[in-house]
Design an enzyme around this catalytic site. Sequence first.
Site, mmCIF file in Angstrom:
data_model
loop_
_atom_site.group_PDB
_atom_site.id
_atom_site.type_symbol
_atom_site.label_atom_id
_atom_site.label_comp_id
_atom_site.label_asym_id
_atom_site.label_seq_id
_atom_site.Cartn_x
_atom_site.Cartn_y
_atom_site.Cartn_z
ATOM 1 N N SER A 107 0.791 -1.230 0.000
ATOM 2 C CA SER A 107 0.000 0.000 0.000
ATOM 3 C C SER A 107 0.822 1.278 0.000
ATOM 4 O O SER A 107 0.365 2.296 -0.488
ATOM 5 C CB SER A 107 -0.952 -0.003 1.198
ATOM 6 O OG SER A 107 -0.239 -0.159 2.403
ATOM 7 N N HIS A 124 -5.276 -2.857 -3.114
ATOM 8 C CA HIS A 124 -4.831 -1.856 -4.095
ATOM 9 C C HIS A 124 -4.666 -2.423 -5.506
ATOM 10 O O HIS A 124 -4.242 -1.707 -6.402
ATOM 11 C CB HIS A 124 -3.520 -1.213 -3.624
ATOM 12 C CG HIS A 124 -3.693 -0.491 -2.329
ATOM 13 N ND1 HIS A 124 -4.150 0.809 -2.244
ATOM 14 C CD2 HIS A 124 -3.527 -0.906 -1.048
ATOM 15 C CE1 HIS A 124 -4.230 1.165 -0.980
ATOM 16 N NE2 HIS A 124 -3.865 0.139 -0.227
ATOM 17 N N LYS A 161 -11.611 1.674 -2.236
ATOM 18 C CA LYS A 161 -10.488 2.184 -3.028
ATOM 19 C C LYS A 161 -10.936 2.262 -4.487
ATOM 20 O O LYS A 161 -11.680 3.163 -4.840
ATOM 21 C CB LYS A 161 -9.260 1.320 -2.766
ATOM 22 C CG LYS A 161 -8.867 1.445 -1.275
ATOM 23 C CD LYS A 161 -7.651 0.701 -0.880
ATOM 24 C CE LYS A 161 -7.176 1.081 0.500
ATOM 25 N NZ LYS A 161 -8.086 0.749 1.609
HETATM 26 C C1 LIG Z 1 -3.622 -3.228 1.979
HETATM 27 C C2 LIG Z 1 -4.780 -2.700 2.773
HETATM 28 N N1 LIG Z 1 -5.577 -3.576 3.403
HETATM 29 C C3 LIG Z 1 -6.615 -3.168 4.134
HETATM 30 C C4 LIG Z 1 -6.915 -1.837 4.270
HETATM 31 C C5 LIG Z 1 -8.071 -1.446 5.124
HETATM 32 O O1 LIG Z 1 -9.220 -1.341 4.346
HETATM 33 P P1 LIG Z 1 -10.434 -0.451 4.871
HETATM 34 O O2 LIG Z 1 -10.057 0.967 4.610
HETATM 35 O O3 LIG Z 1 -11.597 -0.919 4.075
HETATM 36 O O4 LIG Z 1 -10.577 -0.728 6.334
HETATM 37 C C6 LIG Z 1 -6.104 -0.881 3.622
HETATM 38 C C7 LIG Z 1 -6.347 0.568 3.692
HETATM 39 O O5 LIG Z 1 -7.250 1.146 4.120
HETATM 40 C C8 LIG Z 1 -5.024 -1.329 2.856
HETATM 41 O O6 LIG Z 1 -4.214 -0.458 2.255
#
Ligand SMILES: Cc1ncc(COP(=O)(O)O)c(C=O)c1O
Length: 391
Positions: free
Chosen positions: A174, A202, A234
């Site tokens: 990320s 992502h 996203k």
């Molecule tokens: C790789 C990754 N997994 C999980 C999440 C968490 O997802 P959410 O925003 O839906 O809680 C994020 C960022 O928010 C992320 O970058």
Amino acid sequence: MDDLDTELARLRRDHLYRWRRLLNGPQGVHPVIDGRRMLSFCSNDYLGLAAHPAVVEALREGALRFGAGSGAAHLVSGHGEAHRRLEQQLAEFVGRPRALLFSAGYMANLGVIQSLTGRGQQVFADRLNHASLTDGVRLSGARLHRYPHCDPPALERLMAGRGTAMIATDGVFSMDGDLAPLPELARLARAAGAWLMVDDAHGLGVLGAAGRGTLELLRLGLEQVPILVGTLGKAFGTFGAFVAGSESLIETLIQRARAYIYTTALPPAVAHATSTALDIADREPWRREHLRALISRFREGARSLGLPLAESDTPIQPLIAGDALLALEWSRYLDDRNVLVTAIRPPTVRPGSARLRITFSAAHQEQDVDHLLALIGDLPRREPAATPRPL
Ligand SMILES: Cc1ncc(COP(=O)(O)O)c(C=O)c1O
């Protein structure tokens, strides 16, 4: 209470203090932030769907049909037809038998790891994984082993003789934008009889000709990657997350995942709007193609400016400052010119690797990329001033 203030003062002194900007209106590439219209390169709205009129209209229509909130957890009385339809659509989208909606990606990762691993078991995780994967292992009580970033031989050495329950990784990292070495991880997981869990927050919607994400790009299926996590906030522009896998995996999560069981179901209108976003992502491959063209344009431009480029062909293009103060100064320099790229600092990234996390969206135009390049070519390279101006 004094301790809190002391700690807050320390964060300020170390240039690690965080604050929130105020978005006045919808997310987009030209948001109004704190009353000022900016050109933004730091959202995860990769396909430009967060404020797409059809998605917004679906949200409105969903609210009229299903109300504002779900009113209960999925296992009580909150699971509705909008959720069911979206789960079916998501399973089809990623080509897996079933999908299960979660309220957020953070919770999906907690839920999966806590359901499938526990005390006395070993979970191996890339050092640069998203915090929610790390926290999931902590919650599960399993022993967390963090392996060097994208280093399967080091992972193999670490796993040797330990008995592995799970390998967990981001698909696209990320903060760095690079891809996990999934074929090698799949081989190691299979040899150890362990789960491989990929969080493709992502990659989904963005990577692969059809937008099926990192697994499409690397031609991997259910056999190699039994657990796929995707997020909806996203590329798909709304909110929520899902896990996709076999029937038995999904049924197990429904029985065991505390982050699924003990929380209110996603508002059905959000699920309804997400169905529309998914349709658009499917029907409009030009969004991915345009995004790819913008990324190439940026990378070519950055190369010709002699800027250090990360190993990333995704919309996430970090520009490493190293020092947190320098990253803040770069962000401030752009901010003064109405361009928004927030500085990412420890603990989100490792100490000494503070950066501008530049992201692109299908809603950007070529001239936006050129404008950004012209500005970052002039970013201050000098030693940062001792005291930054307040942001
Ligand atoms: C790789 C990754 N997994 C999980 C999440 C968490 O997802 P959410 O925003 O839906 O809680 C994020 C960022 O928010 C992320 O970058």
